[in-house]
Design an enzyme around this catalytic site. Sequence first.
Site: not given
Ligand code: PAF
Length: 284
Positions: A31, A34, A36-37, A148-150, A154, A187
């Site tokens: 959630g 922004h 980016g999402h 996202g690459q940011k 991850q 965020s």
């Molecule tokens: O990148 C994020 O916002 C979180 O780490 C994700 C991938 C949604 C997992 O909770």
Amino acid sequence: MILCKSILELKNLLNSAHHNGKSIGLVPTMGALHEGHASLITACHKENDLTVVSIFVNPTQFGPNEDYEKYPRNLTKDCQTADTAGADIIFSPKPKELYPSNDMTWVEVTGNIVKVLCGRTRPIHFRGVATIITKLFHIINPDKAYFGQKDAQQVEVLKKMVKDLFFPVQLRIMPIIRESDGLAKSSRNTYLTSEQRKAAVVLYKSLQYAKKLFTVGERRPQTLISAVTSMIAAEPLSHIDYVELYGLPGLVPVPTTITQPVLLAVAVKFGETRLIDNIILEAE
Ligand code: PAF
């Protein structure tokens, strides 16, 4: 767009899509959406018949002293943003829905990949991410999933998880979206005071400086790291957590000369707010 809060409801919605051979894309988020999402959702909408956006502040990826409680939550606004960007279904369950038992089953990637960079100060973070993404993949069974690459570490961890566990999903990694002065959209930028916000642009500037050095032929990891470190340290409001460089794929150690694509990543605190950013350096 449909807002759906339970696994059963979501599965019922997706059943006919799966049955009719429609492609499903997933954009997992916490959630506070922004641009980016929005860019991930738009890409997902273009490439799939159905776009599912999950909105879930995942408790298991936050350490005990991190910002789980204060993480920004605004479902109404997020639904509008997701809808405009092209979402068909929002999945926003309560924690009990995804974590029904206190006795946990974890999915944990191991090795250097989770120990370096953010793994040093956030030792349980990637186990929480891998576990929640596994749950979402099993519930939704998407053809493609967008990240996202940011959040470069991850991305590497999830690529490894998908490969090691044979998940039938294609990971789509989208470029970092930035403010007009270069600060990566996040965020957590909303936590910054106006002075900290101005100071935070040093992350982007220092990475751009490293890129310039790399472009003119600098290949010594330590020289690039030192250049970025000095530039960030010269900003009085910054407190460096790390400036590190690893080989891609997999965040492998780099010898004294760079001969493969590398990730140069930074994590810096401004007051209590910790920001991350990165750049991939690759010879043309
Ligand atoms: O990148 C994020 O916002 C979180 O780490 C994700 C991938 C949604 C997992 O909770």
